[in-house]
Design a protein around this motif. Structure first.
Motif, PDB file in Angstrom:
ATOM      1  N   GLU A  20       0.620  30.364  15.232  1.00 17.93           N
ATOM      2  CA  GLU A  20       0.201  30.534  16.628  1.00 17.93           C
ATOM      3  C   GLU A  20       0.179  32.007  17.024  1.00 17.93           C
ATOM      4  O   GLU A  20      -0.779  32.496  17.621  1.00 17.93           O
ATOM      5  CB  GLU A  20       1.142  29.762  17.555  1.00 17.93           C
ATOM      6  N   SER A  21       1.237  32.720  16.667  1.00 16.97           N
ATOM      7  CA  SER A  21       1.318  34.132  17.059  1.00 16.97           C
ATOM      8  C   SER A  21       2.246  34.881  16.116  1.00 16.97           C
ATOM      9  O   SER A  21       3.327  34.389  15.770  1.00 16.97           O
ATOM     10  CB  SER A  21       1.840  34.252  18.499  1.00 16.97           C
ATOM     11  N   LEU A  22       1.795  36.057  15.668  1.00 12.19           N
ATOM     12  CA  LEU A  22       2.623  36.908  14.812  1.00 12.19           C
ATOM     13  C   LEU A  22       2.163  38.348  14.972  1.00 12.19           C
ATOM     14  O   LEU A  22       0.996  38.656  14.730  1.00 12.19           O
ATOM     15  CB  LEU A  22       2.491  36.473  13.346  1.00 12.19           C
ATOM     16  N   ASP A  23       3.057  39.212  15.413  1.00 10.73           N
ATOM     17  CA  ASP A  23       2.722  40.623  15.625  1.00 10.73           C
ATOM     18  C   ASP A  23       3.556  41.489  14.680  1.00 10.73           C
ATOM     19  O   ASP A  23       4.774  41.340  14.594  1.00 10.73           O
ATOM     20  CB  ASP A  23       3.009  41.050  17.069  1.00 10.73           C
ATOM     21  N   ILE A  24       2.879  42.402  14.002  1.00 13.52           N
ATOM     22  CA  ILE A  24       3.542  43.330  13.078  1.00 13.52           C
ATOM     23  C   ILE A  24       3.258  44.743  13.558  1.00 13.52           C
ATOM     24  O   ILE A  24       2.109  45.195  13.515  1.00 13.52           O
ATOM     25  CB  ILE A  24       3.025  43.135  11.637  1.00 13.52           C
ATOM     26  N   PRO A  25       4.260  45.466  14.058  1.00 16.05           N
ATOM     27  CA  PRO A  25       4.013  46.805  14.596  1.00 16.05           C
ATOM     28  C   PRO A  25       3.755  47.847  13.514  1.00 16.05           C
ATOM     29  O   PRO A  25       4.114  47.653  12.344  1.00 16.05           O
ATOM     30  CB  PRO A  25       5.293  47.122  15.367  1.00 16.05           C
ATOM     31  N   LYS A  26       3.168  48.933  13.914  1.00 14.91           N
ATOM     32  CA  LYS A  26       2.876  50.037  12.996  1.00 14.91           C
ATOM     33  C   LYS A  26       4.167  50.572  12.390  1.00 14.91           C
ATOM     34  O   LYS A  26       5.178  50.746  13.071  1.00 14.91           O
ATOM     35  CB  LYS A  26       2.145  51.158  13.740  1.00 14.91           C
ATOM     36  N   GLY A  31       8.283  41.509   5.360  1.00 13.94           N
ATOM     37  CA  GLY A  31       8.360  40.626   4.214  1.00 13.94           C
ATOM     38  C   GLY A  31       7.984  39.202   4.572  1.00 13.94           C
ATOM     39  O   GLY A  31       8.361  38.694   5.639  1.00 13.94           O
ATOM     40  N   LEU A  32       7.237  38.564   3.679  1.00 17.10           N
ATOM     41  CA  LEU A  32       6.817  37.178   3.874  1.00 17.10           C
ATOM     42  C   LEU A  32       7.363  36.382   2.698  1.00 17.10           C
ATOM     43  O   LEU A  32       7.048  36.678   1.536  1.00 17.10           O
ATOM     44  CB  LEU A  32       5.291  37.125   3.902  1.00 17.10           C
ATOM     45  N   VAL A  33       8.196  35.389   2.984  1.00 15.64           N
ATOM     46  CA  VAL A  33       8.800  34.596   1.917  1.00 15.64           C
ATOM     47  C   VAL A  33       8.552  33.116   2.159  1.00 15.64           C
ATOM     48  O   VAL A  33       8.299  32.681   3.282  1.00 15.64           O
ATOM     49  CB  VAL A  33      10.324  34.868   1.775  1.00 15.64           C
ATOM     50  N   GLY A  34       8.632  32.360   1.084  1.00 15.48           N
ATOM     51  CA  GLY A  34       8.435  30.921   1.164  1.00 15.48           C
ATOM     52  C   GLY A  34       8.219  30.360  -0.221  1.00 15.48           C
ATOM     53  O   GLY A  34       7.938  31.086  -1.169  1.00 15.48           O
ATOM     54  N   ASN A  35       8.345  29.056  -0.344  1.00 22.34           N
ATOM     55  CA  ASN A  35       8.130  28.403  -1.633  1.00 22.34           C
ATOM     56  C   ASN A  35       6.647  28.406  -1.987  1.00 22.34           C
ATOM     57  O   ASN A  35       5.800  28.761  -1.158  1.00 22.34           O
ATOM     58  CB  ASN A  35       8.658  26.971  -1.589  1.00 22.34           C
ATOM     59  N   VAL A 204       9.781  37.173   7.553  1.00 18.97           N
ATOM     60  CA  VAL A 204       9.296  35.917   8.119  1.00 18.97           C
ATOM     61  C   VAL A 204       9.261  34.868   7.008  1.00 18.97           C
ATOM     62  O   VAL A 204       8.786  35.137   5.902  1.00 18.97           O
ATOM     63  CB  VAL A 204       7.900  36.089   8.755  1.00 18.97           C
ATOM     64  N   VAL A 205       9.772  33.693   7.308  1.00 24.54           N
ATOM     65  CA  VAL A 205       9.771  32.581   6.367  1.00 24.54           C
ATOM     66  C   VAL A 205       8.653  31.615   6.742  1.00 24.54           C
ATOM     67  O   VAL A 205       8.583  31.152   7.893  1.00 24.54           O
ATOM     68  CB  VAL A 205      11.118  31.829   6.372  1.00 24.54           C
ATOM     69  N   LEU A 206       7.778  31.334   5.778  1.00 26.73           N
ATOM     70  CA  LEU A 206       6.732  30.331   5.962  1.00 26.73           C
ATOM     71  C   LEU A 206       7.128  29.038   5.258  1.00 26.73           C
ATOM     72  O   LEU A 206       7.683  29.061   4.164  1.00 26.73           O
ATOM     73  CB  LEU A 206       5.404  30.813   5.375  1.00 26.73           C
ATOM     74  N   GLU A 207       6.839  27.929   5.914  1.00 30.72           N
ATOM     75  CA  GLU A 207       7.101  26.614   5.333  1.00 30.72           C
ATOM     76  C   GLU A 207       5.940  25.708   5.711  1.00 30.72           C
ATOM     77  O   GLU A 207       5.672  25.495   6.898  1.00 30.72           O
ATOM     78  CB  GLU A 207       8.411  26.056   5.879  1.00 30.72           C
ATOM     79  N   LYS A 208       5.211  25.232   4.698  1.00 33.49           N
ATOM     80  CA  LYS A 208       4.036  24.393   4.922  1.00 33.49           C
ATOM     81  C   LYS A 208       3.071  25.049   5.911  1.00 33.49           C
ATOM     82  O   LYS A 208       2.513  24.401   6.787  1.00 33.49           O
ATOM     83  CB  LYS A 208       4.450  23.005   5.410  1.00 33.49           C
ATOM     84  N   GLY A 209       2.926  26.371   5.758  1.00 39.00           N
ATOM     85  CA  GLY A 209       1.950  27.115   6.540  1.00 39.00           C
ATOM     86  C   GLY A 209       2.407  27.553   7.914  1.00 39.00           C
ATOM     87  O   GLY A 209       1.644  28.196   8.645  1.00 39.00           O
ATOM     88  N   VAL A 211       5.461  29.362  10.566  1.00 41.98           N
ATOM     89  CA  VAL A 211       6.602  30.269  10.653  1.00 41.98           C
ATOM     90  C   VAL A 211       7.828  29.464  11.086  1.00 41.98           C
ATOM     91  O   VAL A 211       7.831  28.858  12.168  1.00 41.98           O
ATOM     92  CB  VAL A 211       6.331  31.408  11.661  1.00 41.98           C
ATOM     93  N   VAL A 212       8.859  29.460  10.246  1.00 45.74           N
ATOM     94  CA  VAL A 212      10.080  28.730  10.594  1.00 45.74           C
ATOM     95  C   VAL A 212      11.254  29.665  10.852  1.00 45.74           C
ATOM     96  O   VAL A 212      12.247  29.269  11.463  1.00 45.74           O
ATOM     97  CB  VAL A 212      10.454  27.694   9.512  1.00 45.74           C
ATOM     98  N   LYS A 213      11.160  30.903  10.396  1.00 41.72           N
ATOM     99  CA  LYS A 213      12.177  31.915  10.696  1.00 41.72           C
ATOM    100  C   LYS A 213      11.509  33.272  10.828  1.00 41.72           C
ATOM    101  O   LYS A 213      10.565  33.574  10.099  1.00 41.72           O
ATOM    102  CB  LYS A 213      13.251  31.996   9.599  1.00 41.72           C
ATOM    103  N   ASP A 214      12.008  34.098  11.736  1.00 38.38           N
ATOM    104  CA  ASP A 214      11.539  35.467  11.918  1.00 38.38           C
ATOM    105  C   ASP A 214      12.788  36.321  12.114  1.00 38.38           C
ATOM    106  O   ASP A 214      13.405  36.299  13.178  1.00 38.38           O
ATOM    107  CB  ASP A 214      10.605  35.555  13.132  1.00 38.38           C
ATOM    108  N   LEU A 215      13.170  37.036  11.059  1.00 38.88           N
ATOM    109  CA  LEU A 215      14.478  37.679  11.024  1.00 38.88           C
ATOM    110  C   LEU A 215      14.386  39.201  10.972  1.00 38.88           C
ATOM    111  O   LEU A 215      13.588  39.748  10.201  1.00 38.88           O
ATOM    112  CB  LEU A 215      15.260  37.215   9.791  1.00 38.88           C
TER     113      LEU A 215
END
Length: 231
Positions: A20-26, A31-35, A204-209, A211-215
């Motif tokens: 839905e929404s994800l912002d990555i600043p300059k 990091g993007l992790v997931g199975n 950020v943790v992706l699960e089945k497409g 975002v389930v965690k943003d740490l």
């Protein structure tokens, strides 16, 4: 720097990404992790306009990536060996990328010369075609090629895979230098939780497409990620 809005990708009725929404600043090391199958490579492919979204969009520096190519001059990536040109030597490939990015041979030589310890004497001056290099050495070439031309955004998919421990340590130093000292926005996907927590200030943790965690990375992040994936 990079904004994601109502982004989805569906294949044959199966939704593989839904953000839905994800912002990555300059300047952030992200990091993007997931199975396997979580949607990491799909997200990077959408960011690089390699595939079209089913809905929504990604903007890089206010430029919608699937509507304009104006983001390309300040963006570099290495996803896999398909980004290489197998019948070129490493030097020929570096010069080719340099030409695309407005760099002359002297500029390219100066940059590449900074990574001799990263190459371990196995790449430069070997007169080997890229297709004849090991997977690890192909990856080294692809990563260094992504640094040519001073990009503002660098995207690396599984950069630590197939690299020996010494090279992994050197790569961590390179990534930290890019983000912390040069202000480059670095996006990394990885299956290795330790490596990604070492180099990324946000994960950020992706699960089945989705975002389930943003740490924000802290001393507790690795343990939290390990507990999450342990189920």
């Amino acid at each position: 720097m990079i904004t994601t809005s109502n982004l989805s990708k569906t294949y044959s009725g199966n939704t593989v990404l839904n953000i839905e929404s994800l912002d990555i600043p300059k300047g952030q090391s992200f990091g993007l992790v997931g199975n396997n199958g979580a949607g990491k490579t799909t997200y990077f492919s959408l960011l690089l306009d390699l595939i079209q979204p089913t809905s929504g969009h990604i903007k890089s520096n206010e430029i919608q990536v699937n509507k304009s190519e104006d983001w390309k001059p300040f963006t570099a990536a290495f996803i896999d060996e398909s980004f290489l040109i197998g019948y070129l030597t490493a030097e020929e490939y570096f010069y080719f990328i340099g030409e695309l990015r407005g760099q002359n041979k002297a500029d390219v030589d100066k940059l590449v010369g900074q990574f001799k310890d990263f190459f371990h004497g196995e790449i430069l001056g070997q007169k080997k075609f890229l297709r004849d290099l090991s997977k690890g050495n192909q990856k080294k070439v692809g990563i260094v090629a992504a640094l040519i031309g001073n990009p503002e955004v660098i995207v690396l998919d599984e950069p630590f895979a197939n690299l020996d421990p010494t090279t992994q340590i050197r790569l961590k130093e390179i990534i930290k230098d890019l983000a912390e000292k040069q202000g480059v926005t670095v996006l990394i996907s990885s299956h290795d939780l330790m490596h990604v927590t070492d180099v990324c200030e946000r994960i950020v943790v992706l699960e089945k497409g989705e975002v389930v965690k943003d740490l924000k990375t802290s001393e507790a992040t690795l343990k939290e990620l390990e507990m999450h994936f342990a189920g």
